[in-house]
Write an enzyme that holds these catalytic residues in place. Structure first.
Site, PDB file in Angstrom:
ATOM      1  N   HIS A   1       0.846  -1.195   0.000  1.00  0.00           N
ATOM      2  CA  HIS A   1       0.000   0.000   0.000  1.00  0.00           C
ATOM      3  C   HIS A   1       0.878   1.240   0.000  1.00  0.00           C
ATOM      4  O   HIS A   1       1.667   1.441   0.909  1.00  0.00           O
ATOM      5  CB  HIS A   1      -0.903   0.018   1.242  1.00  0.00           C
ATOM      6  CG  HIS A   1      -2.056  -0.937   1.153  1.00  0.00           C
ATOM      7  ND1 HIS A   1      -3.090  -0.933   2.046  1.00  0.00           N
ATOM      8  CD2 HIS A   1      -2.344  -1.914   0.250  1.00  0.00           C
ATOM      9  CE1 HIS A   1      -3.967  -1.874   1.698  1.00  0.00           C
ATOM     10  NE2 HIS A   1      -3.529  -2.479   0.624  1.00  0.00           N
TER      11      HIS A   1
ATOM     12  N   TYR B   1      -9.317   5.716   6.752  1.00  0.00           N
ATOM     13  CA  TYR B   1      -9.502   6.164   8.135  1.00  0.00           C
ATOM     14  C   TYR B   1     -10.505   7.309   8.073  1.00  0.00           C
ATOM     15  O   TYR B   1     -10.201   8.361   7.516  1.00  0.00           O
ATOM     16  CB  TYR B   1      -8.176   6.663   8.727  1.00  0.00           C
ATOM     17  CG  TYR B   1      -7.173   5.574   9.034  1.00  0.00           C
ATOM     18  CD1 TYR B   1      -6.380   5.017   8.024  1.00  0.00           C
ATOM     19  CD2 TYR B   1      -6.990   5.120  10.340  1.00  0.00           C
ATOM     20  CE1 TYR B   1      -5.444   4.025   8.318  1.00  0.00           C
ATOM     21  CE2 TYR B   1      -6.055   4.137  10.636  1.00  0.00           C
ATOM     22  CZ  TYR B   1      -5.284   3.593   9.633  1.00  0.00           C
ATOM     23  OH  TYR B   1      -4.364   2.613   9.930  1.00  0.00           O
TER      24      TYR B   1
ATOM     25  N   PRO C   1      -4.796   1.041  18.518  1.00  0.00           N
ATOM     26  CA  PRO C   1      -4.511   0.475  17.196  1.00  0.00           C
ATOM     27  C   PRO C   1      -4.573   1.459  16.032  1.00  0.00           C
ATOM     28  O   PRO C   1      -4.227   1.100  14.907  1.00  0.00           O
ATOM     29  CB  PRO C   1      -5.590  -0.600  17.044  1.00  0.00           C
ATOM     30  CG  PRO C   1      -6.713  -0.145  17.912  1.00  0.00           C
ATOM     31  CD  PRO C   1      -6.095   0.598  19.054  1.00  0.00           C
TER      32      PRO C   1
ATOM     33  N   LYS D   1       0.724   0.486  14.973  1.00  0.00           N
ATOM     34  CA  LYS D   1       2.130   0.440  15.395  1.00  0.00           C
ATOM     35  C   LYS D   1       2.505  -0.761  16.269  1.00  0.00           C
ATOM     36  O   LYS D   1       3.687  -1.064  16.425  1.00  0.00           O
ATOM     37  CB  LYS D   1       2.464   1.727  16.177  1.00  0.00           C
ATOM     38  CG  LYS D   1       2.633   2.939  15.273  1.00  0.00           C
ATOM     39  CD  LYS D   1       4.012   2.938  14.645  1.00  0.00           C
ATOM     40  CE  LYS D   1       4.176   3.936  13.531  1.00  0.00           C
ATOM     41  NZ  LYS D   1       4.025   3.389  12.191  1.00  0.00           N
TER      42      LYS D   1
ATOM     43  N   TYR E   1       3.673   6.889   9.790  1.00  0.00           N
ATOM     44  CA  TYR E   1       2.900   5.684   9.467  1.00  0.00           C
ATOM     45  C   TYR E   1       3.791   4.610   8.845  1.00  0.00           C
ATOM     46  O   TYR E   1       3.659   3.426   9.165  1.00  0.00           O
ATOM     47  CB  TYR E   1       1.750   6.047   8.516  1.00  0.00           C
ATOM     48  CG  TYR E   1       0.654   5.006   8.453  1.00  0.00           C
ATOM     49  CD1 TYR E   1      -0.512   5.154   9.193  1.00  0.00           C
ATOM     50  CD2 TYR E   1       0.782   3.866   7.646  1.00  0.00           C
ATOM     51  CE1 TYR E   1      -1.520   4.191   9.151  1.00  0.00           C
ATOM     52  CE2 TYR E   1      -0.216   2.899   7.597  1.00  0.00           C
ATOM     53  CZ  TYR E   1      -1.363   3.067   8.350  1.00  0.00           C
ATOM     54  OH  TYR E   1      -2.352   2.118   8.298  1.00  0.00           O
TER      55      TYR E   1
HETATM   56  C1  PHB Z   1      -6.221  -4.053  10.559  1.00  0.00           C
HETATM   57  O1  PHB Z   1      -6.259  -4.332   9.349  1.00  0.00           O
HETATM   58  O2  PHB Z   1      -6.588  -4.865  11.414  1.00  0.00           O
HETATM   59  C2  PHB Z   1      -5.771  -2.702  10.990  1.00  0.00           C
HETATM   60  C3  PHB Z   1      -5.237  -1.839  10.043  1.00  0.00           C
HETATM   61  C4  PHB Z   1      -4.827  -0.574  10.428  1.00  0.00           C
HETATM   62  C5  PHB Z   1      -4.948  -0.166  11.736  1.00  0.00           C
HETATM   63  C6  PHB Z   1      -5.462  -1.031  12.690  1.00  0.00           C
HETATM   64  C7  PHB Z   1      -5.874  -2.312  12.314  1.00  0.00           C
HETATM   65  O3  PHB Z   1      -4.568   1.094  12.087  1.00  0.00           O
END
Ligand code: PHB
Length: 400
Positions: free
Chosen positions: A80, A209, A300, A304, A393
Site C-alpha cells: 500500500h 480512516y 490500534p 504500530k 505511518y
Molecule cells: C487491521 O487491518 O486490522 C488494521 C489496520 C490498520 C490499523 C489497525 C488495524 O490502524
C-alpha cells in the site's frame, strides 16, 4: 497430569511468549548461533486464529524477508503506497511513496506468526506452545530460571543467562520488576473499537480512516474476499447484541462520501477491542528484558503495535549478540534507551491519530468534532502535514 520428575536444562536466552516478538527474537538469536527456549501458554492454533492488526511498516517487511522468515509477504500481501483520510464528506489521499519514498504492506499478524512459527520449526527451534504453570525467578541473578509444564504434562526448569518477557500485555515477567524501578505510564480512552470480519469484496484499494459526526470508522482489508473493518463504540458494548444490519448502518453513515459504496457480505466475526496507551520504563531489570506488548501497548489507530514489537527484538538480538558472542555486556545497557525513543514516538503518533479521528465524549463534543476537522485540514492541505503523517505511518528510520 505433570509427572513428579523435573526436567532440568540450560539455555542462553529463555523467552516467555511465542507471539511475533518472542519467535522473531528466537529466530534472530539462532542466526547468531545463540540458543534459546520459547514458551507460550496458548496453543499454536489459538494464536493462529486470533485476529490482530494487519499493517507492516517497510522496516518490518525488510526484517522478515531479509532474515529468511517469509517470502509470502510479497505473494500473499499487498503493498500500500498510501492511505485515505476521509472527513467532511470527502476523501484525501496521503501518498506515502511520493511523500517519503516508502510504503507499507497489508499482511496480517496471524500470517506473520505462522511464518515465524514455521521458520523456528524448520530450523529446529525449541518452542513449547500450550504450556501451563509458567513462572520465572531470579531475574536479578546471573542464572534466572523459567519453569513450566509442557503440553504433555512434563515439568521443566530451564536455567538461563538472560530472560526475555515477550508475553503480552498481561506479562508475568513484567510483574518481576519492582514498581519503583519499572514505572508504568498509561492512559485510557473513553471508547473502543467494534471490529468485524466480513466475506465481502474490497471497497477501496487502500485503507480508509474516516472521521465523521457519528464517530470514527476504519475500512481495512485481508484478501479479495475477506475484509476487516472497525468503528468506534462504547467500551461496554456487547458485540453479540448487534445485528449485522446495525453494524452496516454504522459503517455506512461513518464512511459516506459521494460515489462510495461499502461492499458488504456475511459478517463472520464481531469483537469489541478496548485499548489504552501503556509503557513500562525502563524495559530492562537485571537479566530480564521486556519486548513488545509486555513493555508497551498502543491504541490500534496508527497500526504500530506489531511493528514496535519487531523493532524491539531487532535491537535486543543485536545487543545480546554483542554481549554473548562479543563479551561486551555493556551493550545490554543500550537496549532500553534505544528502543524507548521509538516507543514514545509511536505512543505520540497513535495517541495523535486516535484523538484526531475519534469523537470525544463530553460537554465540548461538538466543539471538538469541528476542531478535529480543522486539524485534519491542516494535515491534508500541507505537504509538511502529510509528510509528517507519512513518515510516522511508514515507520521512522532506525537510529543507531
Ligand atoms: C487491521 O487491518 O486490522 C488494521 C489496520 C490498520 C490499523 C489497525 C488495524 O490502524
Amino acid at each position: 497430569m505433570s509427572t513428579a520428575e523435573v526436567t532440568r536444562s540450560t539455555t542462553t536466552v529463555g523467552i516467555v511468549g511465542g507471539g511475533p516478538a518472542g519467535l522473531m527474537l528466537s529466530h534472530l538469536l539462532h542466526r547468531n548461533g545463540i540458543d534459546s527456549v520459547v514458551i507460550d501458554n496458548r496453543t499454536r492454533e489459538t494464536i493462529e486464529h486470533t485476529n490482530r492488526a494487519g499493517i507492516l511498516e517497510a522496516g518490518s517487511v525488510r526484517l522478515l524477508t531479509e532474515t529468511g522468515v517469509s517470502d509470502r509477504i510479497f505473494t500473499d500481501g499487498y503493498r500500500h503506497e498510501g492511505i485515505e483520510l476521509r472527513f467532511g464528506g470527502a476523501g484525501h489521499r496521503i501518498d506515502f511513496e511520493h511523500l517519503v519514498g516508502e510504503s507499507v504492506w497489508l499482511y496480517p499478524q496471524t500470517d506473520v506468526f505462522i511464518d515465524l512459527a514455521d521458520a523456528r520449526a524448520r530450523d529446529g527451534g525449541n518452542v513449547h506452545f500450550g504450556v501451563s504453570d509458567s513462572s520465572v525467578a531470579g531475574v536479578t541473578s546471573d542464572a534466572p530460571t523459567m519453569s513450566f509444564v509442557d503440553a504433555e504434562g512434563q515439568h521443566h526448569e530451564v536455567t538461563c543467562d538472560y530472560l526475555v518477557g515477550a508475553d503480552g500485555s498481561h506479562s508475568i515477567c513484567r510483574a518481576e520488576i519492582p514498581r519503583e524501578v519499572g514505572v508504568h505510564h498509561f492512559r485510557e480512552y473513553p471508547f473502543a473499537w467494534f471490529g468485524i470480519m466480513t466475506e465481502a469484496a474490497m471497497s477501496a484499494p487502500e485503507l480508509i480512516y474516516s472521521h465523521s459526526d457519528h464517530g470514527f470508522a476504519l475500512i481495512s482489508q485481508r484478501t479479495p474476499t475477506l475484509q476487516r473493518m472497525y468503528f468506534q463504540c462504547d467500551p461496554n458494548t456487547d458485540p453479540t447484541a448487534w445485528s449485522d444490519d446495525q453494524v452496516w448502518h454504522e459503517l455506512d453513515r461513518r464512511t459516506e462520501v459521494p460515489g462510495f459504496v461499502l461492499a458488504k457480505g456475511p459478517i463472520t466475526e464481531k469483537v469489541v477491542l478496548r485499548f489504552r496507551s501503556f509503557v513500562c520504563q525502563p524495559m530492562r531489570y537485571g537479566h530480564l528484558f521486556l519486548a513488545g506488548d509486555a513493555a508497551h501497548t498502543v491504541p490500534p489507530t496508527g497500526a504500530k503495535g506489531l511493528n514496535l514489537a519487531l523493532m524491539d527484538v531487532k535491537v535486543l538480538a543485536e545487543v545480546l549478540d554483542r554481549a554473548v558472542n562479543g563479551g561486551q555486556t555493556s551493550a545490554l545497557e543500550e537496549y532500553s534507551p534505544r528502543v524507548l525513543e521509538r516507543v514514545w514516538k509511536a505512543q505520540h503518533f497513535s495517541y495523535w491519530m486516535t484523538s484526531m479521528l475519534h469523537t470525544l465524549p463530553g460537554e465540548f463534543a461538538t466543539f471538538d468534532t469541528a476542531r478535529q476537522v480543522g486539524e485534519l485540514n491542516m494535515v491534508v492541505q500541507s505537504t509538511n502535514g502529510r509528510r509528517f503523517l507519512a513518515e510516522a505511518y511508514t515507520g521512522w528510520p532506525e537510529k543507531r
